[in-house]
Design a protein around this motif. Structure first.
Motif, mmCIF file in Angstrom:
data_model
loop_
_atom_site.group_PDB
_atom_site.id
_atom_site.type_symbol
_atom_site.label_atom_id
_atom_site.label_comp_id
_atom_site.label_asym_id
_atom_site.label_seq_id
_atom_site.Cartn_x
_atom_site.Cartn_y
_atom_site.Cartn_z
ATOM 1 N N LYS A 195 -10.129 39.481 -15.595
ATOM 2 C CA LYS A 195 -9.559 40.709 -15.027
ATOM 3 C C LYS A 195 -8.035 40.709 -15.062
ATOM 4 C CE LYS A 195 -13.469 41.568 -11.923
ATOM 5 N NZ LYS A 195 -13.888 41.784 -10.501
ATOM 6 N N GLY A 196 -7.464 39.774 -15.828
ATOM 7 C CA GLY A 196 -6.011 39.703 -15.950
ATOM 8 C C GLY A 196 -5.377 38.886 -14.853
ATOM 9 N N ILE A 197 -4.067 38.742 -14.940
ATOM 10 C CA ILE A 197 -3.327 37.988 -13.934
ATOM 11 C C ILE A 197 -2.284 38.907 -13.290
ATOM 12 C CG2 ILE A 197 -3.678 35.748 -15.032
ATOM 13 C CD1 ILE A 197 -0.850 35.931 -16.083
ATOM 14 N N ASP A 198 -1.985 38.604 -12.050
ATOM 15 C CA ASP A 198 -1.038 39.418 -11.284
ATOM 16 C C ASP A 198 0.342 38.785 -11.205
ATOM 17 O OD1 ASP A 198 -3.045 41.460 -10.297
ATOM 18 O OD2 ASP A 198 -3.925 39.607 -9.498
ATOM 19 N N TYR A 199 0.392 37.446 -11.267
ATOM 20 C CA TYR A 199 1.657 36.725 -11.157
ATOM 21 C C TYR A 199 1.671 35.594 -12.190
ATOM 22 C CZ TYR A 199 1.218 38.852 -6.516
ATOM 23 O OH TYR A 199 1.013 39.730 -5.479
ATOM 24 N N PHE A 200 2.834 35.389 -12.799
ATOM 25 C CA PHE A 200 3.014 34.271 -13.720
ATOM 26 C C PHE A 200 4.234 33.498 -13.276
ATOM 27 C CE2 PHE A 200 4.533 32.970 -18.222
ATOM 28 C CZ PHE A 200 3.999 31.695 -18.071
ATOM 29 N N TYR A 201 4.032 32.255 -12.875
ATOM 30 C CA TYR A 201 5.131 31.366 -12.520
ATOM 31 C C TYR A 201 5.516 30.623 -13.801
ATOM 32 C CZ TYR A 201 8.013 28.792 -9.227
ATOM 33 O OH TYR A 201 9.077 28.297 -8.515
ATOM 34 N N ASP A 202 6.568 31.102 -14.460
ATOM 35 C CA ASP A 202 6.848 30.719 -15.849
ATOM 36 C C ASP A 202 7.917 29.643 -15.947
ATOM 37 O OD1 ASP A 202 6.974 30.600 -18.593
ATOM 38 O OD2 ASP A 202 8.191 32.412 -18.792
ATOM 39 N N THR A 203 7.517 28.469 -16.378
ATOM 40 C CA THR A 203 8.452 27.397 -16.720
ATOM 41 C C THR A 203 8.496 27.161 -18.220
ATOM 42 O OG1 THR A 203 6.707 25.747 -16.502
ATOM 43 C CG2 THR A 203 7.996 26.229 -14.527
ATOM 44 N N ILE A 204 7.774 27.966 -18.978
ATOM 45 C CA ILE A 204 7.500 27.665 -20.386
ATOM 46 C C ILE A 204 8.240 28.586 -21.344
ATOM 47 C CG2 ILE A 204 5.677 27.397 -22.107
ATOM 48 C CD1 ILE A 204 3.722 27.093 -19.693
#
Length: 355
Positions: free
Chosen positions: A234-243
Motif C-alpha cells: 500500500k506504499g510508504i508514508d515516510y522515508f528516513y533516507d540515509t542513502i
C-alpha cells in the motif's frame, strides 16, 4: 580563571591528502605528535582532554579537494580531522566551562583539543548532565556520541520533523547503522509499521529479531522497488533516507500522497562514488509529498528530550543499541576506512582516554 599547569603529549590524526573520487585509504592520514602546555590557555578559551571520538560518514566530505564554500575550512590539508567527541575540560580561561566539566563538542581527532575561544558556535559545545559520569546503570559515557549524542538526536528530531503518525508506514535506510537502528525502535514505540534495509543477511536478521522492525531486506540481493512492493503493497508514508541515489528515486515513485522524505545523507554517493541524478522529482508536486533536508545542529533543542527519554530506556534495556568502541586515537584511520567500507554494524567510536 582556572588553570592546570602541565605539559602533555598530543597525538593527532592529520589530513594528509585528498581521496576525491577514489576510495579512502591510509594515504589520506598521517599521525603526528606535539606538546601541549595546559598553562597556555587563553582568556575565553579551554583545553580539552578527549575521551571518546565518534567516527561518522560525513567526515568523508573533508577528503574532497572541491566542495561548497561552507565546507572549505573542513577540507584544509595538514591539520587534524574534526569530529564529535566526549571530552573533559582540563584547562580553562572562562568561568563558563570550569576544569572538570564534561562536554561533547566538535573535537579534533587527537588526544587534546585547544579552543582559543570556547563560545565559537562551530565548536558545538554541549555541557553534559551530572549523571553522565554515572556508568553504574550500564550506560557508558560513550553513549553521548551515539544514542545520547548526534545519532540519537538525529533519530529523535528527524521523526519530529517528519511529523510521523501512528498506523502509518516508515521505510528506514541503513537500518542497522548508528542512526537507523534507533529510528526504527522509536518509530515502533510511536505505533508505526517499520521497514528497513541493510547490506547483509546478518544485519537484516538483526534489525528484525533484535530491534523489532516489522520487516527488512538486503539491498545487495533485492532491489528496493521489488522489496517495497512485497513488504509495503500500500506504499510508504515516510522515508528516513540515509542513502540517496537510486533508492531515493524509487521511493519518490512509491511514496504515498502527502508523504514525507527526510534526507540526512547520501551513503550511495560517498567514498568516491559518482552522484546520481534523480529524474522523477516532478512526481512530488501532484502527490503533495515533501523532502526535508536535515542537519543535526539545526535541532540542538531536542538534546534535553533525548536525555530524558532515551537514557532511561537504555538503562532499563528497553532499547537495543549496537555500537563498537575501539581503543586508541592512532587506530582511528583504520576504523574510519572500515566504517566507510561497510565492515561494521551500528555506531563506531574510538576510546581515547579513561575519564
Amino acid at each position: 580563571m582556572t588553570i592546570t599547569q602541565n605539559i602533555r603529549t598530543n597525538t593527532r590524526v592529520i589530513r594528509a591528502s585528498y581521496a576525491n573520487k577514489n576510495r579512502v585509504t591510509q594515504a589520506q592520514f598521517r599521525i603526528e605528535t606535539e606538546e601541549i602546555d595546559l598553562n597556555s590557555v587563553k582568556p575565553g578559551g579551554i583545553i580539552l582532554r578527549n575521551l571518546y571520538l565518534s567516527l561518522d560518514p560525513y567526515v568523508r566530505l573533508t577528503l574532497d579537494s572541491e566542495g561548497s564554500e561552507a565546507t572549505a575550512p573542513m577540507r584544509i590539508l595538514n591539520v587534524p580531522f574534526y569530529g564529535l567527541g566526549v571530552a573533559e575540560v582540563v584547562a580553562s580561561g572562562t568561568d563558563k566551562y570550569p576544569v572538570g566539566t564534561l562536554i561533547t563538542a566538535n573535537t579534533g581527532y587527537e588526544k587534546y583539543t585547544v579552543f582559543e575561544y570556547a563560545d565559537n558556535p562551530y565548536n558545538f559545545i554541549r555541557v553534559l548532565p551530572a549523571h553522565a559520569r554515572d556508568e553504574s546503570t550500564g550506560v557508558g559515557l560513550y553513549n553521548y556520541v551515539s544514542a545520547l549524542g548526534m545519532p540519537g538526536l538525529t533519530a529523535l528530531a528527524g521523526l519530529r520533523v517528519m511529523g510521523v503518525e501512528a498506523g502509518k508506514t516508515i521505510f528506514v535506510g541503513s537500518a542497522a547503522g548508528g542512526v537507523g537502528q534507533l529510528v526504527g525502535q522509536l518509530a515502533k514505540a510511536q505505533g508505526l509499521h517499520v521497514i528497513g534495509s541493510a547490506g547483509s543477511e546478518e544485519k537484516v536478521n538483526y534489525v528484525v529479531t533484535k530491534l523489532g522492525f516489522d520487516s527488512a531486506f538486503n539491498y545487495k540481493t533485492e532491489t528496493t522497488r521489488t522489496a517495497l512492493a512485497r513488504l509495503a503493497p500500500k506504499g510508504i508514508d515516510y522515508f528516513y533516507d540515509t542513502i540517496g541515489g537510486e533508492t531515493l528515486e524509487t521511493v519518490v515513485d512509491l511514496i504515498n500522497e502527502k508523504g514525507h522524505i527526510l534526507s540526512i545523507g547520501m551513503l550511495s554517493q560517498e567514498n568516491g562514488k559518482e552522484g546520481y541524478p534523480i529524474r522523477n522529482l516532478n512526481l512530488l508536486a501532484p502527490k503533495g509529498a515533501t523532502i526535508h533536508g536535515f542537519i543535526y545542529y539545526h535541532h540542538l533543542n531536542y538534546f534535553g528530550e533525548l536525555d530524558e527519554t532515551v537514557r532511561p530506556l537504555l538503562e532499563r534495556g528497553e532499547i537495543e543499541y549496537k555500537q563498537q568502541v575501539f581503543d586508541g586515537i592512532e587506530n582511528a584511520p583504520e576504523h574510519f576506512i572500515n566504517m566507510l567500507d561497510g565492515k561494521y554494524a551500528g555506531k563506531v567510536a574510538i576510546k581515547i582516554s579513561d575519564l
